[in-house]
Scaffold this active site. Structure first.
Site, PDB file in Angstrom:
ATOM      1  N   ARG A  54      -5.213   7.271   8.922  1.00 59.21           N
ATOM      2  CA  ARG A  54      -5.542   6.124   8.069  1.00 59.21           C
ATOM      3  C   ARG A  54      -5.319   4.843   8.857  1.00 59.21           C
ATOM      4  NH1 ARG A  54      -1.657   5.639   3.744  1.00 59.21           N
ATOM      5  NH2 ARG A  54      -0.931   3.746   4.763  1.00 59.21           N
ATOM      6  N   GLU A  74      -1.889  -1.384  11.148  1.00 64.54           N
ATOM      7  CA  GLU A  74      -1.365  -0.230  11.869  1.00 64.54           C
ATOM      8  C   GLU A  74      -2.339   0.934  11.727  1.00 64.54           C
ATOM      9  OE1 GLU A  74       2.395   0.860  10.255  1.00 64.54           O
ATOM     10  OE2 GLU A  74       1.629   1.210   8.235  1.00 64.54           O
ATOM     11  N   SER A 102      -0.828   8.846   3.262  1.00 61.83           N
ATOM     12  CA  SER A 102      -0.781   9.207   1.841  1.00 61.83           C
ATOM     13  C   SER A 102      -1.778   8.428   0.985  1.00 61.83           C
ATOM     14  CB  SER A 102       0.636   8.980   1.306  1.00 61.83           C
ATOM     15  OG  SER A 102       1.005   7.626   1.469  1.00 61.83           O
ATOM     16  N   GLY A 107       6.251   4.780   6.959  1.00 68.61           N
ATOM     17  CA  GLY A 107       6.779   4.963   5.618  1.00 68.61           C
ATOM     18  C   GLY A 107       7.146   3.701   4.860  1.00 68.61           C
TER      19      GLY A 107
END
Length: 481
Positions: A128, A145, A152, A372
């Site tokens: 992604r 990024e 997710s 995360g």
């Protein structure tokens, strides 16, 4: 430098009674269709609550959305080439490895497996690429990024698309639905897992999801399992933590990974991207065992290393894209999405970057080698960290990135347990484009774009991770600009 503003898709504010009614309908829709997460404060496996969402789709320039979609296969291939360039990865990460124990542990596994001879040369990437619009630059997308591990919300945002269409109809704005792009991220990502499974070529093999001990983002994960089971009912899917993989799997004499008597064809990581997910040596031993096996990894260890911030920064340096992509038009298009990225290594360039950031900390973000959400430093924290690390090699584990200033839009963020209606607030949105790639160093079997997500946060919030409780799920409303 001031931020511009985009206009909401409908006039705001929405009349109070209508707003309350539509939000209640939307919350029920979300719960009944799985746009949900488990409650972190009152965890139980027997219930979910709504995932935070933005009531109205957020405006996004159609040309920039299309650009991001078209670039995804190019970026997939770029990262695939980077991951298979041993010399480049080693040179790029060498300074960070001295001070970042987590990245060093991943690197050690990669070297060990590579030197032994890789039992499986195929890798599966469910990537992604994330973007913010740079408002002072004419609302052009700039890459935040590139995620190579546990990317997710492909599932939840696929369902959110239908929910937002429902909301617009309830507001009497069904004619606006034509400005919302279709989103088949769940189907596209699961098709990639199935294609990798078929390339493994053992009909009785299983798929293994590597998960956290407690999965708050359970709907997003389970929908992948349900989708695969719907498309291919004969494929069995197991969920295991790294600890359980250590305890329950073995390698046979063919280097096949065996779980409950079954050969594992594909290992899909939804955990394993941050240090806390390796609480002991057993989890690292489990990761090494998986990497030594014939299972197709998503991501392979070298894909995960290619997704580090140091690699992102290195790719922005002069001549590096040309090394991987040549000097064609595609190289210029990729370079155009980069914002300023600077190394903090102990050399002339690193010292210049430190001085530049200390002179104007509001212009920059300090990023460690972590995924995360919730890890970056902003504003006064940048100054404090750089002054602390100025003469320490610890700083080599970070990169410095120019801060992107996206346009603002007014909207309503609906959160579980919050008052209804929520206040009308200023928001900013981050677009993520999913990609699927399967290949070896010398051959790519599939490479495509596979849907999108939009993640939106309050304009004054630095971080925007939904799973980390900082952002909200959203859908793009495409504008001709």
């Amino acid at each position: 430098m001031t931020q511009g503003r985009l206009t909401s898709c409908i006039p705001l504010p929405v009349e109070h009674k209508l707003l309350v009614t539509v939000i209640e309908k939307a919350k029920d829709w979300a719960l009944m269709h799985g746009v949900g997460m488990r409650d972190r404060k009152h965890f139980t496996k027997d219930a979910i609550q709504i995932a935070p969402f933005v009531l109205l789709p957020s405006p996004f320039p159609q040309t920039e959305f299309n650009k991001a979609v078209e670039l995804q296969p190019i970026l997939n291939e770029l990262m695939h080439k980077v991951a298979h360039d041993d010399e480049f990865l080693t040179r790029t990460l060498q300074n960070a490895l001295q001070v970042d124990e987590f990245t060093a542990s991943l690197f050690d596994i990669w070297v060990k497996v590579r030197d032994e001879g890789m039992a499986q040369t195929l890798s599966l990437g469910l990537f992604r690429s994330d973007y913010l619009m740079q408002n002072p630059d004419g609302n052009r997308i700039k890459q935040v990024e590139f995620n190579t591990v546990a990317s997710s919300f492909g599932a939840l945002t696929s369902y959110l698309h239908d929910m937002t269409r429902y909301i617009l109809r309830q507001l009497g704005q069904g004619d606006l639905i034509k400005n919302m792009p279709e989103n088949r991220a769940l189907s596209g990502l699961c098709s990639g897992i199935i294609e990798a499974y078929d390339l493994f070529g053992v009909p009785s093999a299983i798929i293994l999801f590597v998960v956290e001990e407690i999965s708050y983002n359970i709907c997003d994960q389970r929908f992948h399992e349900f989708e695969i089971s719907e498309k291919r009912p004969e494929i069995m899917i197991y969920r295991r933590t790294l600890t359980e993989i250590y305890e329950e799997t073995t390698l046979n004499d063919k280097k096949q990974l065996i779980l409950d008597g079954h050969t594992v064809a594909v290992v899909y990581y939804r955990s394993g991207y941050e240090p806390a997910q390796y609480p002991s040596t057993r989890e690292w031993d489990a990761r090494l065992r998986v990497e030594r096996s014939t299972a197709i990894k998503c991501p392979s260890i070298h894909y995960q290393l290619a997704g580090t911030k140091k690699v992102q920064q290195a790719l922005a340096a002069p001549g590096v894209l040309e090394k991987f992509m040549g000097a064609g038009a595609a190289t210029g298009r990729v370079r155009d999405i980069f914002t300023g990225l600077y190394s903090l290594d102990f050399d002339e360039n690193g010292e210049r970057a430190v001085d530049m950031a200390l002179a104007d900390t509001e212009r920059f973000v300090l990023k460690p080698q972590r995924e995360g959400g919730g890890n970056n430093l902003y504003g006064s924290d940048v100054r404090e960290a750089l002054l602390r690390m100025r003469h320490s090699r610890e700083r080599a584990a970070y990169i410095l990135m120019e801060r992107i200033l996206p346009p603002l839009v007014s909207g309503y963020v609906v959160r579980p347990g919050a008052s209804v209606p929520p206040p009308l607030t200023d928001l900013v949105s981050e677009l993520g484009i999913f990609g699927v790639i399967i290949g070896t160093k010398d051959k790519i079997y599939c490479n495509r774009q596979a849907g999108h997500m939009l993640r939106t946060k309050l304009a004054d919030a630095n971080e925007g991770g939904v799973a980390a409780g900082l952002g909200a799920l959203d859908s793009p409303f495409l504008l001709e600009m």
